[in-house]
Write an enzyme that holds these catalytic residues in place. Structure first.
Site, short mmCIF file in Angstrom:
data_model
loop_
_atom_site.label_atom_id
_atom_site.label_comp_id
_atom_site.label_asym_id
_atom_site.label_seq_id
_atom_site.Cartn_x
_atom_site.Cartn_y
_atom_site.Cartn_z
CG HIS A 1 -3.92 -1.57 -1.39
ND1 HIS A 1 -5.03 -2.53 -1.67
CD2 HIS A 1 -4.50 -0.74 -0.56
CE1 HIS A 1 -6.04 -2.19 -0.94
NE2 HIS A 1 -5.51 -1.16 -0.16
CG MET B 1 -8.46 7.13 2.45
SD MET B 1 -7.61 7.44 3.99
CE MET B 1 -6.61 5.73 4.12
CB SER C 1 -0.95 -0.07 1.01
OG SER C 1 -1.33 1.45 1.33
CG ASP D 1 -5.04 2.66 1.22
OD1 ASP D 1 -5.96 1.52 1.09
OD2 ASP D 1 -3.77 2.05 1.51
CG MET E 1 -11.44 3.24 2.35
SD MET E 1 -9.91 3.37 3.11
CE MET E 1 -8.59 3.27 1.79
N GLY F 1 -9.18 4.30 7.18
CA GLY F 1 -8.76 5.65 7.37
C GLY F 1 -7.37 6.02 7.45
CG PHE F 2 -5.99 7.13 9.87
CD1 PHE F 2 -5.48 8.51 9.95
CD2 PHE F 2 -7.35 7.09 10.49
CE1 PHE F 2 -6.38 9.44 10.13
CE2 PHE F 2 -8.05 8.27 10.77
CZ PHE F 2 -7.42 9.59 10.53
N GLY F 3 -2.89 4.55 7.73
CA GLY F 3 -2.14 3.24 8.02
C GLY F 3 -1.55 3.28 9.35
N GLY F 4 -0.88 2.14 9.46
CA GLY F 4 -0.03 2.02 10.77
C GLY F 4 -0.95 1.75 12.06
CG MET G 1 -11.73 -2.49 5.52
SD MET G 1 -10.13 -2.16 4.41
CE MET G 1 -9.00 -1.30 5.76
CG HIS H 1 -9.34 0.31 -0.24
ND1 HIS H 1 -8.85 -0.20 1.11
CD2 HIS H 1 -10.64 0.08 0.12
CE1 HIS H 1 -9.78 -0.23 1.79
NE2 HIS H 1 -10.68 0.02 1.29
CG ASP I 1 -6.13 -2.68 3.51
OD1 ASP I 1 -5.11 -2.35 3.87
OD2 ASP I 1 -6.58 -1.78 2.74
C1 DX5 Z 1 -6.37 1.78 5.79
C2 DX5 Z 1 -5.89 1.47 4.41
C3 DX5 Z 1 -4.63 0.29 4.42
C4 DX5 Z 1 -3.45 0.84 4.75
C5 DX5 Z 1 -2.86 -0.23 5.59
O1 DX5 Z 1 -7.49 2.77 5.66
O2 DX5 Z 1 -7.03 0.83 3.54
O3 DX5 Z 1 -4.49 -0.02 2.94
O4 DX5 Z 1 -2.69 1.52 4.04
O5 DX5 Z 1 -1.90 0.29 6.37
P1 DX5 Z 1 -0.95 -0.41 7.29
O6 DX5 Z 1 -0.45 -1.89 6.60
O7 DX5 Z 1 0.24 0.49 7.85
O8 DX5 Z 1 -1.70 -1.03 8.36
ZN ZN Z 2 -6.36 -0.18 1.68
#
Ligand code: DX5
Ligand code: ZN
Length: 216
Positions: free
Chosen positions: A33, A37, A8, A35, A68, A142-145, A137, A66, A175
């Site tokens: 991938h 948003m 991603s 994202d 969102m 909404g957020f990575g990490g 999911m 993806h 994901d």
């Molecule tokens: C979250 C995204 C994910 C995100 C995953 O809303 O859909 O694709 O980038 O990030 P990690 O792998 O950092 O959890």
């Molecule tokens: Zn995603």
């Protein structure tokens, strides 16, 4: 069960996006991938069509997009033109999911449906044979990490049972919060495609991490 990886780029260094894409091209990754948003469906804004369109010019892996966003049906053709291979729409964002899935396929893309962590797997009963992939999911989008939600294993197993029972060809993708601690268990639970952002791009050697995740 396949063992596919979709890095991603939300977690990539956007000041060096060109180099990040070349790294993915040169890696064992299977998809890239994206994202997208909109700040309405999820409480964050990321990037949209122009970024995907530009990356598509240099990418040598199929694009897994993806969405969102609310009202995704309004933008299906735009994402096709930008280069999407898989187009993921959220179950929760579609009033007429059957129509949207059919339109995605008619446009020549692979159709994927994404479920938020609270959305029942069983709601896919009557669409599972029409989709090419289901994205589970394992964090709230909404957020990575973010931290992996543990009941995702159970959800994946139930989805796998549904796919098998209905003789569907849909791949299972997961994901959010994917790392070396859960990759192997996720493949064992029935996942075909792992999405990973932070784990790959924060690693000292992202290309090696892609290989490591693939080997679970
Ligand atoms: C979250 C995204 C994910 C995100 C995953 O809303 O859909 O694709 O980038 O990030 P990690 O792998 O950092 O959890
Ligand atoms: Zn995603």
């Amino acid at each position: 069960m396949k063992r596919l990886i979709a890095p991603s780029i939300l977690a990539a260094d956007f000041n060096h996006l060109y180099d990040e894409i070349l790294m993915i091209n040169d890696s064992e990754a299977d998809f890239i991938h994206f994202d997208v948003m909109d700040g309405v469906f999820v409480p964050n804004i990321s990037f949209g069509l122009p970024v995907i369109e530009h990356v598509n010019k240099i990418a040598r892996k199929p694009l897994d997009v993806h969405l969102m966003i609310v009202e995704p049906h309004k933008y299906l053709k735009d994402f096709k033109e930008a280069g999407a291979y898989y187009l993921n729409v959220h179950y929760e964002a579609c009033n007429h999911l059957n129509r949207t899935v059919n339109e995605i396929k008619e446009l020549g893309m692979k159709a994927a449906v994404t479920l938020n962590p609270h959305t029942q797997i069983e709601l896919l009963e009557d669409i599972i044979t029409d989709v090419d992939m289901v994205l589970i999911m394992s964090v709230n989008p909404g957020f990575g990490g973010q931290e992996f939600i543990e009941n995702s294993y159970d959800r994946i197993k139930r989805l796998k049972e549904l796919v098998v029972r209905k003789n569907s060809k849909a791949l299972i993708e997961v994901d959010g919060g994917v790392d070396m601690d859960n990759a192997g268990k996720l493949y064992e639970a029935g996942v075909d495609v792992l999405v990973a952002g932070t784990t790959i791009f924060d690693a000292p050697d992202p290309k090696q991490m892609i290989t490591d995740l693939k080997n679970g």
